[in-house]
Design a protein around this motif. Structure first.
Motif, PDB file in Angstrom:
ATOM      1  N   THR A   1       3.565 -29.336 -81.568  1.00  0.00           N
ATOM      2  CA  THR A   1       3.609 -28.980 -82.985  1.00  0.00           C
ATOM      3  C   THR A   1       5.048 -28.978 -83.497  1.00  0.00           C
ATOM      4  O   THR A   1       5.339 -29.536 -84.558  1.00  0.00           O
ATOM      5  N   LEU A   2       5.947 -28.376 -82.745  1.00  0.00           N
ATOM      6  CA  LEU A   2       7.354 -28.346 -83.143  1.00  0.00           C
ATOM      7  C   LEU A   2       7.946 -29.759 -83.150  1.00  0.00           C
ATOM      8  O   LEU A   2       8.740 -30.101 -84.034  1.00  0.00           O
ATOM      9  N   ALA A   3       7.555 -30.598 -82.193  1.00  0.00           N
ATOM     10  CA  ALA A   3       8.019 -31.995 -82.186  1.00  0.00           C
ATOM     11  C   ALA A   3       7.524 -32.736 -83.429  1.00  0.00           C
ATOM     12  O   ALA A   3       8.265 -33.535 -84.021  1.00  0.00           O
ATOM     13  N   ALA A   4       6.302 -32.461 -83.846  1.00  0.00           N
ATOM     14  CA  ALA A   4       5.756 -33.105 -85.048  1.00  0.00           C
ATOM     15  C   ALA A   4       6.506 -32.648 -86.303  1.00  0.00           C
ATOM     16  O   ALA A   4       6.773 -33.461 -87.198  1.00  0.00           O
ATOM     17  N   ILE A   5       6.841 -31.371 -86.370  1.00  0.00           N
ATOM     18  CA  ILE A   5       7.626 -30.864 -87.503  1.00  0.00           C
ATOM     19  C   ILE A   5       8.981 -31.565 -87.528  1.00  0.00           C
ATOM     20  O   ILE A   5       9.427 -32.077 -88.567  1.00  0.00           O
ATOM     21  N   GLY A   6       9.643 -31.601 -86.379  1.00  0.00           N
ATOM     22  CA  GLY A   6      10.947 -32.251 -86.295  1.00  0.00           C
ATOM     23  C   GLY A   6      10.886 -33.723 -86.631  1.00  0.00           C
ATOM     24  O   GLY A   6      11.752 -34.247 -87.343  1.00  0.00           O
ATOM     25  N   ASP A   7       9.869 -34.417 -86.133  1.00  0.00           N
ATOM     26  CA  ASP A   7       9.721 -35.842 -86.403  1.00  0.00           C
ATOM     27  C   ASP A   7       9.515 -36.095 -87.893  1.00  0.00           C
ATOM     28  O   ASP A   7      10.059 -37.049 -88.455  1.00  0.00           O
TER      29      ASP A   7
ATOM     30  N   GLU B   1      17.466 -30.238 -90.325  1.00  0.00           N
ATOM     31  CA  GLU B   1      16.215 -29.533 -90.050  1.00  0.00           C
ATOM     32  C   GLU B   1      15.546 -30.087 -88.791  1.00  0.00           C
ATOM     33  O   GLU B   1      15.020 -29.351 -87.963  1.00  0.00           O
ATOM     34  N   ALA B   2      15.576 -31.409 -88.664  1.00  0.00           N
ATOM     35  CA  ALA B   2      15.001 -32.044 -87.473  1.00  0.00           C
ATOM     36  C   ALA B   2      15.775 -31.626 -86.221  1.00  0.00           C
ATOM     37  O   ALA B   2      15.175 -31.315 -85.188  1.00  0.00           O
ATOM     38  N   LEU B   3      17.095 -31.590 -86.341  1.00  0.00           N
ATOM     39  CA  LEU B   3      17.943 -31.188 -85.219  1.00  0.00           C
ATOM     40  C   LEU B   3      17.583 -29.789 -84.733  1.00  0.00           C
ATOM     41  O   LEU B   3      17.505 -29.544 -83.525  1.00  0.00           O
ATOM     42  N   GLU B   4      17.329 -28.895 -85.663  1.00  0.00           N
ATOM     43  CA  GLU B   4      16.945 -27.525 -85.306  1.00  0.00           C
ATOM     44  C   GLU B   4      15.698 -27.524 -84.414  1.00  0.00           C
ATOM     45  O   GLU B   4      15.638 -26.818 -83.406  1.00  0.00           O
ATOM     46  N   CYS B   5      14.721 -28.327 -84.788  1.00  0.00           N
ATOM     47  CA  CYS B   5      13.475 -28.404 -84.010  1.00  0.00           C
ATOM     48  C   CYS B   5      13.725 -28.976 -82.622  1.00  0.00           C
ATOM     49  O   CYS B   5      13.268 -28.412 -81.621  1.00  0.00           O
TER      50      CYS B   5
ATOM     51  N   GLY C   1      18.853 -36.757 -79.627  1.00  0.00           N
ATOM     52  CA  GLY C   1      20.043 -37.597 -79.673  1.00  0.00           C
ATOM     53  C   GLY C   1      20.240 -38.263 -81.022  1.00  0.00           C
ATOM     54  O   GLY C   1      21.361 -38.327 -81.548  1.00  0.00           O
ATOM     55  N   GLU C   2      19.168 -38.753 -81.607  1.00  0.00           N
ATOM     56  CA  GLU C   2      19.259 -39.394 -82.923  1.00  0.00           C
ATOM     57  C   GLU C   2      19.719 -38.396 -83.981  1.00  0.00           C
ATOM     58  O   GLU C   2      20.558 -38.718 -84.834  1.00  0.00           O
ATOM     59  N   CYS C   3      19.180 -37.188 -83.915  1.00  0.00           N
ATOM     60  CA  CYS C   3      19.574 -36.144 -84.875  1.00  0.00           C
ATOM     61  C   CYS C   3      21.036 -35.746 -84.685  1.00  0.00           C
ATOM     62  O   CYS C   3      21.759 -35.551 -85.666  1.00  0.00           O
ATOM     63  N   LEU C   4      21.443 -35.619 -83.432  1.00  0.00           N
ATOM     64  CA  LEU C   4      22.849 -35.303 -83.162  1.00  0.00           C
ATOM     65  C   LEU C   4      23.755 -36.389 -83.738  1.00  0.00           C
ATOM     66  O   LEU C   4      24.769 -36.089 -84.380  1.00  0.00           O
ATOM     67  N   TYR C   5      23.374 -37.631 -83.539  1.00  0.00           N
ATOM     68  CA  TYR C   5      24.150 -38.748 -84.081  1.00  0.00           C
ATOM     69  C   TYR C   5      24.235 -38.657 -85.604  1.00  0.00           C
ATOM     70  O   TYR C   5      25.314 -38.770 -86.192  1.00  0.00           O
TER      71      TYR C   5
ATOM     72  N   GLU D   1      24.863 -38.413 -74.867  1.00  0.00           N
ATOM     73  CA  GLU D   1      24.274 -37.810 -73.665  1.00  0.00           C
ATOM     74  C   GLU D   1      22.747 -37.754 -73.756  1.00  0.00           C
ATOM     75  O   GLU D   1      22.047 -38.090 -72.804  1.00  0.00           O
ATOM     76  N   GLN D   2      22.241 -37.298 -74.890  1.00  0.00           N
ATOM     77  CA  GLN D   2      20.789 -37.170 -75.055  1.00  0.00           C
ATOM     78  C   GLN D   2      20.114 -38.536 -75.095  1.00  0.00           C
ATOM     79  O   GLN D   2      19.049 -38.735 -74.500  1.00  0.00           O
ATOM     80  N   LEU D   3      20.727 -39.479 -75.792  1.00  0.00           N
ATOM     81  CA  LEU D   3      20.157 -40.823 -75.877  1.00  0.00           C
ATOM     82  C   LEU D   3      20.139 -41.490 -74.503  1.00  0.00           C
ATOM     83  O   LEU D   3      19.163 -42.155 -74.140  1.00  0.00           O
ATOM     84  N   PHE D   4      21.184 -41.284 -73.733  1.00  0.00           N
ATOM     85  CA  PHE D   4      21.220 -41.860 -72.395  1.00  0.00           C
ATOM     86  C   PHE D   4      20.168 -41.205 -71.497  1.00  0.00           C
ATOM     87  O   PHE D   4      19.518 -41.881 -70.691  1.00  0.00           O
TER      88      PHE D   4
END
Length: 137
Positions: free
Chosen positions: A54-60, A70-74, A95-99, A109-112
């Protein structure tokens, strides 16, 4: 520990509505349905698998709206509090959100990490794959 059938069904109804809205590109309405589902999950939320999806769906959904903070928070919560460090989708979106929020070092790091688990197939957007190109020779 499993949720009781009645509660699981109620949560699933909300997430199914959210998925239908997401698939139509109505991400804001999808977020509202996913949040309803998330609120139904008992505390501590970290005890339940339903919280993760559910949290992944909110973030996505936030990611699709380009609401990267907001996505990064999730996704940060999923990686750190829920310890979803072996979930390639979580790592990818994290990783995408961090970028997108300017944290390039941690994004790499996350993307790798996502790449190590799933390979380049997980990358829908080659822009993010390019960030780790020097590490995947």
């Amino acid at each position: 520990m499993d949720l009781n059938d009645e509660l699981f069904e109620e949560i699933t109804k909300c997430t199914d509505k959210g998925e239908a809205l997401f698939d139509k590109g109505n991400f804001k309405a999808a977020i509202e349905e996913y949040k309803k589902a998330f609120e139904l999950i008992p505390e501590p939320k970290t005890d339940w698998d339903a919280s993760v999806w559910t949290l992944a769906a909110i973030g996505d959904s936030h990611f699709m709206l380009k609401e990267y903070a907001e996505a990064l928070e999730c996704f940060r919560s999923l990686a750190e509090e829920y310890e979803e460090t072996e979930n390639p989708f979580v790592l990818l979106r994290y990783g995408e959100c961090l970028y997108e929020t300017g944290d390039l070092l941690n994004a790499k790091e996350q993307l790798f990490a996502a790449y190590q688990l799933e390979g380049k197939e997980i990358f829908d957007n080659r822009k993010y794959l390019a960030i780790i190109a020097d590490r995947i020779k």
